[in-house]
Design a protein around this motif. Structure first.
Motif, mmCIF file in Angstrom:
data_model
loop_
_atom_site.group_PDB
_atom_site.id
_atom_site.type_symbol
_atom_site.label_atom_id
_atom_site.label_comp_id
_atom_site.label_asym_id
_atom_site.label_seq_id
_atom_site.Cartn_x
_atom_site.Cartn_y
_atom_site.Cartn_z
ATOM 1 N N ILE A 1 0.836 -1.207 0.000
ATOM 2 C CA ILE A 1 0.000 0.000 0.000
ATOM 3 C C ILE A 1 0.871 1.256 0.000
ATOM 4 O O ILE A 1 0.616 2.209 -0.752
ATOM 5 C CB ILE A 1 -0.945 -0.002 1.231
ATOM 6 N N ALA A 2 1.920 1.259 0.835
ATOM 7 C CA ALA A 2 2.828 2.411 0.887
ATOM 8 C C ALA A 2 3.561 2.591 -0.434
ATOM 9 O O ALA A 2 3.771 3.724 -0.897
ATOM 10 C CB ALA A 2 3.830 2.216 2.026
ATOM 11 N N LEU A 3 3.929 1.470 -1.062
ATOM 12 C CA LEU A 3 4.646 1.517 -2.337
ATOM 13 C C LEU A 3 3.777 2.126 -3.432
ATOM 14 O O LEU A 3 4.215 3.021 -4.173
ATOM 15 C CB LEU A 3 5.083 0.106 -2.727
ATOM 16 N N VAL A 4 2.539 1.663 -3.530
ATOM 17 C CA VAL A 4 1.621 2.184 -4.545
ATOM 18 C C VAL A 4 1.325 3.662 -4.281
ATOM 19 O O VAL A 4 1.279 4.483 -5.215
ATOM 20 C CB VAL A 4 0.307 1.369 -4.563
ATOM 21 N N THR A 5 1.151 4.003 -2.997
ATOM 22 C CA THR A 5 0.885 5.406 -2.638
ATOM 23 C C THR A 5 2.056 6.295 -3.030
ATOM 24 O O THR A 5 1.862 7.384 -3.592
ATOM 25 C CB THR A 5 0.634 5.514 -1.120
ATOM 26 N N ALA A 6 3.281 5.841 -2.726
ATOM 27 C CA ALA A 6 4.474 6.620 -3.075
ATOM 28 C C ALA A 6 4.608 6.763 -4.588
ATOM 29 O O ALA A 6 4.917 7.855 -5.102
ATOM 30 C CB ALA A 6 5.721 5.950 -2.498
ATOM 31 N N PHE A 7 4.334 5.683 -5.309
ATOM 32 C CA PHE A 7 4.424 5.715 -6.775
ATOM 33 C C PHE A 7 3.447 6.728 -7.374
ATOM 34 O O PHE A 7 3.840 7.583 -8.180
ATOM 35 C CB PHE A 7 4.145 4.315 -7.326
ATOM 36 N N LEU A 8 2.192 6.663 -6.949
ATOM 37 C CA LEU A 8 1.185 7.577 -7.490
ATOM 38 C C LEU A 8 1.454 9.021 -7.059
ATOM 39 O O LEU A 8 1.355 9.958 -7.868
ATOM 40 C CB LEU A 8 -0.211 7.152 -7.038
ATOM 41 N N GLY A 9 1.820 9.199 -5.775
ATOM 42 C CA GLY A 9 2.065 10.551 -5.276
ATOM 43 C C GLY A 9 3.222 11.221 -5.986
ATOM 44 O O GLY A 9 3.098 12.358 -6.458
ATOM 45 N N ILE A 10 4.359 10.521 -6.080
ATOM 46 C CA ILE A 10 5.536 11.095 -6.748
ATOM 47 C C ILE A 10 5.282 11.302 -8.230
ATOM 48 O O ILE A 10 5.697 12.317 -8.818
ATOM 49 C CB ILE A 10 6.762 10.189 -6.518
ATOM 50 N N SER A 11 4.586 10.352 -8.839
ATOM 51 C CA SER A 11 4.308 10.458 -10.277
ATOM 52 C C SER A 11 3.438 11.664 -10.599
ATOM 53 O O SER A 11 3.699 12.418 -11.560
ATOM 54 C CB SER A 11 3.632 9.174 -10.770
ATOM 55 N N PHE A 12 2.371 11.885 -9.832
ATOM 56 C CA PHE A 12 1.486 13.014 -10.085
ATOM 57 C C PHE A 12 2.170 14.351 -9.793
ATOM 58 O O PHE A 12 1.905 15.350 -10.453
ATOM 59 C CB PHE A 12 0.202 12.889 -9.252
ATOM 60 N N MET A 13 3.053 14.351 -8.790
ATOM 61 C CA MET A 13 3.735 15.605 -8.450
ATOM 62 C C MET A 13 4.813 15.969 -9.463
ATOM 63 O O MET A 13 4.974 17.135 -9.822
ATOM 64 C CB MET A 13 4.342 15.495 -7.051
ATOM 65 N N THR A 14 5.563 14.963 -9.907
ATOM 66 C CA THR A 14 6.689 15.237 -10.809
ATOM 67 C C THR A 14 6.336 15.117 -12.284
ATOM 68 O O THR A 14 7.044 15.653 -13.132
ATOM 69 C CB THR A 14 7.848 14.271 -10.507
ATOM 70 N N LYS A 15 5.268 14.394 -12.573
ATOM 71 C CA LYS A 15 4.870 14.121 -13.967
ATOM 72 C C LYS A 15 5.949 13.335 -14.715
ATOM 73 O O LYS A 15 5.961 13.316 -15.950
ATOM 74 C CB LYS A 15 4.582 15.423 -14.726
ATOM 75 N N LYS A 16 6.830 12.681 -13.974
ATOM 76 C CA LYS A 16 7.911 11.911 -14.595
ATOM 77 C C LYS A 16 7.538 10.424 -14.644
ATOM 78 O O LYS A 16 8.241 9.562 -14.128
ATOM 79 C CB LYS A 16 9.206 12.100 -13.789
ATOM 80 N N TRP A 17 6.424 10.153 -15.302
ATOM 81 C CA TRP A 17 5.952 8.773 -15.352
ATOM 82 C C TRP A 17 6.958 7.839 -16.036
ATOM 83 O O TRP A 17 7.016 6.643 -15.719
ATOM 84 C CB TRP A 17 4.613 8.714 -16.087
ATOM 85 N N SER A 18 7.747 8.415 -16.946
ATOM 86 C CA SER A 18 8.737 7.595 -17.659
ATOM 87 C C SER A 18 9.872 7.142 -16.749
ATOM 88 O O SER A 18 10.664 6.261 -17.120
ATOM 89 C CB SER A 18 9.325 8.390 -18.832
ATOM 90 N N MET A 19 9.960 7.743 -15.550
ATOM 91 C CA MET A 19 10.994 7.365 -14.593
ATOM 92 C C MET A 19 10.412 6.710 -13.333
ATOM 93 O O MET A 19 11.002 5.776 -12.788
ATOM 94 C CB MET A 19 11.823 8.608 -14.188
ATOM 95 N N THR A 20 9.259 7.222 -12.904
ATOM 96 C CA THR A 20 8.710 6.753 -11.623
ATOM 97 C C THR A 20 8.187 5.315 -11.662
ATOM 98 O O THR A 20 7.937 4.725 -10.606
ATOM 99 C CB THR A 20 7.575 7.681 -11.155
ATOM 100 N N TRP A 21 8.023 4.760 -12.860
ATOM 101 C CA TRP A 21 7.588 3.369 -12.946
ATOM 102 C C TRP A 21 8.550 2.443 -12.189
ATOM 103 O O TRP A 21 8.162 1.383 -11.692
ATOM 104 C CB TRP A 21 7.480 2.910 -14.401
ATOM 105 N N ALA A 22 9.827 2.896 -12.078
ATOM 106 C CA ALA A 22 10.823 2.073 -11.384
ATOM 107 C C ALA A 22 10.492 1.914 -9.899
ATOM 108 O O ALA A 22 10.897 0.927 -9.271
ATOM 109 C CB ALA A 22 12.208 2.694 -11.537
ATOM 110 N N ILE A 23 9.740 2.877 -9.345
ATOM 111 C CA ILE A 23 9.384 2.788 -7.925
ATOM 112 C C ILE A 23 8.563 1.529 -7.671
ATOM 113 O O ILE A 23 8.859 0.749 -6.757
ATOM 114 C CB ILE A 23 8.598 4.035 -7.477
ATOM 115 N N ILE A 24 7.538 1.338 -8.486
ATOM 116 C CA ILE A 24 6.638 0.197 -8.272
ATOM 117 C C ILE A 24 7.311 -1.114 -8.677
ATOM 118 O O ILE A 24 7.218 -2.127 -7.971
ATOM 119 C CB ILE A 24 5.304 0.395 -9.035
#
Length: 269
Positions: free
Chosen positions: A95-118
């Protein structure tokens, strides 16, 4: 039977805070009562006191029996507690991982990089689960060590893949794929160390097989990174065969030395 209760309580004084002790007493009393009935049914002994003394003699060391029972029960309780903690911890982690992924992705708009989080987060979680398997099956009989070895091999590979994907996401690292090849080398080395540390009889055979395999992977890495020219790098492969030969000679020499030592001991005797 009243005498059984008195015998058990005399051997193991009551402790109201010790629930395991109470369960042991209850279990032992049930077993002794059942044993009394079984002996009575078989016939041959008709004196109740003789039967009771016979059964008490079968439990002559209740303290030792309780110690063994206590160790088994506490081990089971610990295993159940760890299982619950791992399940709850895993749910919280996901749950924390998915939350961090979505939160960082929406804030940074760096979806091409944040996929690595999940992706890396899941791989690290898998590495943790495989580590639990390694610990579990290593503590069991040697026949189960193969499962521990497979889990260990998989954990090393998953970790190096996670490192590779992380670098792919945040950098444009040339020849980054060699990290995966290096991970395979590390996995074979780790497995070789496992069979060596656990003193497997076939440890040397594993090393004889792994060294040439590792040398092929090393050849690919050395050539791909231009550490040496391909026409020079290939020399690591015949070098691995020489190392194998040295291992064989060393093993034969050690075996002969062991045999001579045994022979000397017999002669001295």
């Amino acid at each position: 039977m009243e005498r059984f209760i008195e015998y058990i309580n005399a051997s193991l004084p009551d402790n109201d805070s010790d629930k395991i002790l109470f369960r042991f007493k209850r279990k032992t009393l049930d077993e002794m009562n059942q044993r009394f009935l079984d002996v009575q049914k078989t016939g041959g002994i008709y004196d109740f006191k003789v039967i009771e003394d016979l059964i008490k003699s079968e439990h002559s060391d209740l303290k030792s029996e309780y110690e063994r029972f206590y160790k088994r029960e506490t081990a089971k309780m610990k295993a159940r507690r760890n299982a619950v903690l791992n399940v709850v911890g895993s749910l919280i982690y996901i749950i924390a991982l998915v939350t961090a992924f979505l939160g960082i992705s929406f804030m940074t708009k760096k979806w091409s990089m944040t996929w690595a989080i999940i992706v890396d987060g899941i791989l690290i979680w898998v590495v943790y689960l495989l580590g639990l398997l390694v610990k579990k099956f290593t503590s069991m009989k040697r026949i189960f060590h193969i499962i521990a070895r497979v889990a260990l091999f998989g954990a090393v590979v998953c970790f190096t893949v996670a490192v590779y994907l992380f670098l792919v996401a945040i950098t444009d690292l040339p020849h980054g794929w060699v990290i995966v090849i290096f991970g395979l080398i590390l996995a074979f080395i780790t497995d070789g160390l496992f069979v060596t540390v656990t003193k497997s009889k076939l440890a040397i055979l594993h090393w004889l097989l792994y060294i040439p395999v590792i040398s092929v992977f090393a050849f690919i890495i050395i050539g791909a990174l231009n550490i040496l020219a391909w026409k020079v790098a290939w020399m690591v492969i015949p070098l691995s065969l020489i190392i194998d030969l040295l291992l064989i000679v060393s093993a034969i020499a050690k075996n002969r030395a062991d045999k001579m030592e045994v022979a000397d001991i017999w002669q001295e005797g």
